[in-house]
Design a protein around this motif. Structure first.
Motif, short mmCIF file in Angstrom:
data_model
loop_
_atom_site.label_atom_id
_atom_site.label_comp_id
_atom_site.label_asym_id
_atom_site.label_seq_id
_atom_site.Cartn_x
_atom_site.Cartn_y
_atom_site.Cartn_z
N PHE A 203 0.41 -0.97 -0.15
CA PHE A 203 -0.10 -0.20 -0.20
C PHE A 203 0.41 1.22 -0.11
O PHE A 203 0.39 2.14 -0.90
CB PHE A 203 -1.31 -0.39 0.84
N ASN A 208 1.04 2.84 -3.65
CA ASN A 208 1.26 4.28 -4.03
C ASN A 208 2.22 4.91 -5.29
O ASN A 208 1.83 6.30 -5.79
CB ASN A 208 1.56 5.03 -2.44
N PHE A 232 -7.65 5.14 -4.27
CA PHE A 232 -7.49 5.99 -3.16
C PHE A 232 -7.55 6.94 -2.13
O PHE A 232 -8.05 7.31 -2.17
CB PHE A 232 -5.86 5.84 -3.62
N LEU A 246 -2.20 4.30 6.48
CA LEU A 246 -1.81 4.29 5.28
C LEU A 246 -2.43 4.65 4.34
O LEU A 246 -3.29 5.16 4.39
CB LEU A 246 -3.29 2.62 5.57
N ARG A 248 -4.28 3.79 1.44
CA ARG A 248 -5.12 2.83 0.82
C ARG A 248 -5.50 2.87 -0.27
O ARG A 248 -5.63 3.62 -0.60
CB ARG A 248 -6.15 3.07 1.93
N CYS A 249 -4.85 1.43 -0.72
CA CYS A 249 -5.71 1.25 -1.91
C CYS A 249 -6.48 0.39 -2.29
O CYS A 249 -6.66 -1.05 -1.90
CB CYS A 249 -4.55 0.91 -3.65
N ASP A 258 -1.53 -6.76 1.66
CA ASP A 258 -0.13 -6.43 1.56
C ASP A 258 0.90 -7.08 2.55
O ASP A 258 0.42 -7.42 4.45
CB ASP A 258 -0.31 -5.23 2.63
#
Length: 729
Positions: A203, A208, A232, A246, A248-249, A258
């Motif tokens: 992540f 990212n 995201f 995080l 986050r995706c 992850d």
């Protein structure tokens, strides 16, 4: 509660491997793996929420279809939204659990409403997995690659699926070539069409980084199914008492797994991981040896890409292989839980056990059209027994523990939480325990290794859930919490353990350590016949509460409560943060391990010789700085810390001072390694002398040998009583 049927009774022809709610269109999309192919379906999304009566008078909320619910709970109405306008109104409900309960994310509402489960009844062999790892370059030869910096680039993207790896490489170091590389990645991802994407520090780094580079080139991140792009947002994950920031995706129709996060959750129960880096985990799990993979220092990766492409590719392929191996170990318990809860696989990874337990209640209350109670305030109560009775080295040690102590006591008491007027908890526990025992039996009897691993993961998932019910009862804000019932269970646990201590002592055993549900005893007379000892002390336990024999150890070093070491054959198992803290400098961790091995008779060299050698090497500055660097996981973001120091006068912390100087700046929950450098005055505080490893220079920024000599003196003070010859085995 819906509990999975035995595998032989389930239809394995259709596996739900992806789900996405498009709230703007009011649709829910699902992806099914059928005969190795993917079939997608869509249908209108029907959202719902529990609300208290006062919200029915709101003009918009009151316009939605609703029904009155039975039961004494204060959230006594269920409203539904069957179109995009209804979804909009539901999304704007107050985020106040006293006034409303709307299951989030929306995918969970669909799973809960229809009794659906992700991936069940299949397992890892039935899904398509893809490991991803990227390598990047940095225009600053001494810096760390930053996706926001124009001259830093993605050099290569590795993908591995079904054991086959492919590497997409930058053809030339230009913007046009990098844009082409990112586009090819999206195309290959859609062609492989994986159900689960796996990566390490996935992540916060890989995804990212790709996100910012795609944005730079105005390239859509078409990585999902259903024609949807990756999304995201900033988020946080709680790992025990620590928060982890995080990036986050969410990729519609796919799960992002992850292994860095999964490893930290794994270590909460195992307490065995030396560190959480990819290479550290691979060594720990036996996936690689130091002579079995290609290693490249971080600052040499870009150079290798340009000058030694074969070594670069070997390094990236090893990263992918290790990621697959680690995920194969850590993923099964989450896949098994996806067969239990109406939750996506990704949410099961990122949410705590309390939210999973609450989903058990919410599903039953939804199906029964029952009103929900208000969240409960928790009250403090006395905890479990945790006591070390002896200090030093002992021999012929046996370990016993009470199987599922707290769930067994809950079933023995037989009372549901006071707010659970539907009576969900006790019947659910009974069914879950029966399922767990069935899968445990299968895991012991199954000859097929793949099925044996699957059954083991399933029984372990049931064990986690069963044990989580007790913790949920005492959790502040739990809708079905009951701290009085939790206190009664804990009291019963203390009484059982205290009685067992007396029982063992009456049989001539020396009790060494007792913690919650387990006891270590030195038992010379019973060491060869532990089952006889078990029968002798097991007679007066409540019905349904069973003591089990758990292991024999030739020797045990007792330091203090919850901190001990066991000699298991020729290997040593160390438990407790005082003996194996990751925050301790590596050279002191090695010294502690030397002491433990010496005390348990595994190693002959006196640790005092190593102490003297370390002192000499410090004066010579011959110890590598990496061996002296302390590691700390950031408990807050560096920017929040800086603001708190400036505005509130908060105390300074070395790790956060170092983090403020790092580029890019680490997030909360990430690890910072630093050493203590020289200063003009001895009174200079540690936070002013702390330096990151990147700042180290043996001439201009050396470490302070005097500081590390004092660290050795502190170590000697802590363990000095165990260094006499009389303590050695």
């Amino acid at each position: 509660m819906v509990v999975p049927s035995p595998l032989s009774d389930l239809d394995e022809s259709r596996l739900l491997v992806g789900i996405w709610v498009d709230s703007e269109e009011g649709k829910v999309w699902t992806a099914w793996r059928v005969g190795g192919q993917i079939e997608t379906e869509s249908e209108p999304f029907h959202g719902f929420a529990w609300i208290e009566g006062g919200l029915c008078d709101d003009r918009e909320i009151g316009s939605l279809p609703r029904k009155s619910l039975a039961g004494a709970g204060s959230l006594s109405h269920l409203i539904e939204g069957d179109d995009s306008e209804g979804a909009r109104i539901l999304a704007q409900l107050p985020r106040n659990p006293v006034k409303a309960e709307s299951v989030r994310p929306l995918e969970h509402q669909h799973l809960l409403r229809h009794g659906m489960r992700m991936i069940a009844p299949g397992f890892l062999g039935d899904v398509v997995r893809c490991q991803i790892d990227i390598e990047t370059g940095c225009e600053d030869p001494n810096g760390f690659s930053d996706p926001k910096r124009k001259g830093d680039r993605v050099l290569a993207i590795g993908l591995r699926s079904g054991g086959n790896a492919e590497i997409l490489e930058l053809e030339e170091e230009t913007d046009a070539a990098e844009r082409s590389l990112l586009k090819r990645f999206g195309e290959r991802l859609r062609a492989i069409d994986p159900d689960i994407l796996e990566g390490h520090n996935f992540f916060n780094f890989d995804l990212n980084y790709l996100r910012f580079r795609c944005r730079r080139f105005k390239l859509p991140m078409e990585w999902g199914r259903f024609g949807a792009e990756a999304r995201f947002r900033n988020s946080r994950v709680r790992i025990a008492e620590r928060w982890f920031d995080l990036s986050r995706c969410d990729i519609p129709g796919r799960t992002v797994f992850d292994t860095l996060i999964a490893a930290q959750f794994y270590d909460l129960t195992q307490r065995s991981l030396p560190a959480f880096g990819l290479k550290d985990l691979a060594l720990h799990f036996g996936l690689s040896g130091k002579d079995k993979r290609t290693y490249l220092p971080g600052n040499k990766i870009a150079e290798s890409f340009r000058e030694n492409r074969e070594t670069f590719r070997a390094y990236l392929e090893d990263d992918l292989r290790e990621t697959e191996g680690i995920a194969t170990i850590l993923l099964p318990t989450y896949v098994a839980q996806a067969a239990i809860f109406p939750m996506t696989l990704q949410e099961i990874l990122l949410r705590g056990t309390g939210s999973r337990v609450e989903m058990v209640f919410l599903e039953e209350y939804f199906r029964a059209e029952r009103a929900l109670p208000e969240p409960q305030q928790s009250k403090s109560f006395e905890g479990a027994v945790s006591k070390s009775f002896e200090t030093g080295v002992f021999h012929k040690v046996l370990h016993f523990d009470v199987a599922s102590l707290y769930p067994s006591l809950l079933l023995h008491i037989g009372r549901n939480p006071k707010n659970d007027d539907l009576g969900v908890l006790i019947p659910a526990l009974e069914r879950l325990r029966a399922e767990r025992l069935e899968y445990k039996k299968r895991s012991l009897e199954e000859s097929d290794p793949a099925l044996r691993r699957e059954f083991s993961a399933r029984q372990n998932s049931f064990k986690i859930l069963i044990n989580s019910f007790y913790g949920y009862l005492g959790f502040g804000g739990a809708r079905f919490g009951d701290s009085e019932l939790a206190a009664e269970v804990t009291k019963g646990g203390r009484e059982i353990l205290e009685q067992l201590i007396v029982n063992f002592q009456s049989k001539g055993c020396r009790v060494l350590e007792a913690d919650t549900d387990g006891i270590y005893v030195e038992a010379h007379d019973w060491f060869e016949t532990p089952e006889r000892l078990l029968a002798a002390v097991n007679g007066d336990l409540p019905d349904g509460v069973d003591l089990e024999f758990d292991g024999t150890y030739e020797a045990m070093f007792c330091y203090k409560a919850k901190n001990y070491a066991l000699l298991d054959g020729e290997s040593v198992v160390v438990k407790g943060s005082a003996l194996r803290s990751r925050g301790t400098e590596p050279f002191l961790r090695k010294l502690t391990n030397h002491l433990i091995d010496w005390l348990l008779g595994v190693r002959e060299e006196d640790p005092l010789e190593e102490v003297r050698e370390l002192g000499s090497r410090l004066e010579e500055h011959s110890i590598p700085v990496e061996e002296l660097a302390k590691g700390e996981y950031l408990s807050q973001s560096p920017t929040s810390y800086e603001k708190a120091v400036a505005e509130k006068g908060k105390s300074r912390r070395a790790s956060l001072e170092v983090a403020l100087r790092m580029d890019p700046m680490p997030k909360m929950g990430e690890r910072v390694n630093y050493y203590v450098g020289m200063a003009d005055k001895k009174s200079t505080p540690e936070w002013q002398k702390a330096r990151s490893l990147e700042e180290y220079d043996p001439i201009t920024a050396p470490y302070d040998p005097g500081y590390y000599q004092s660290r050795i003196k502190s170590w000697m003070k802590r363990y000095g009583e165990f260094l006499s010859e009389s303590e050695q085995v």
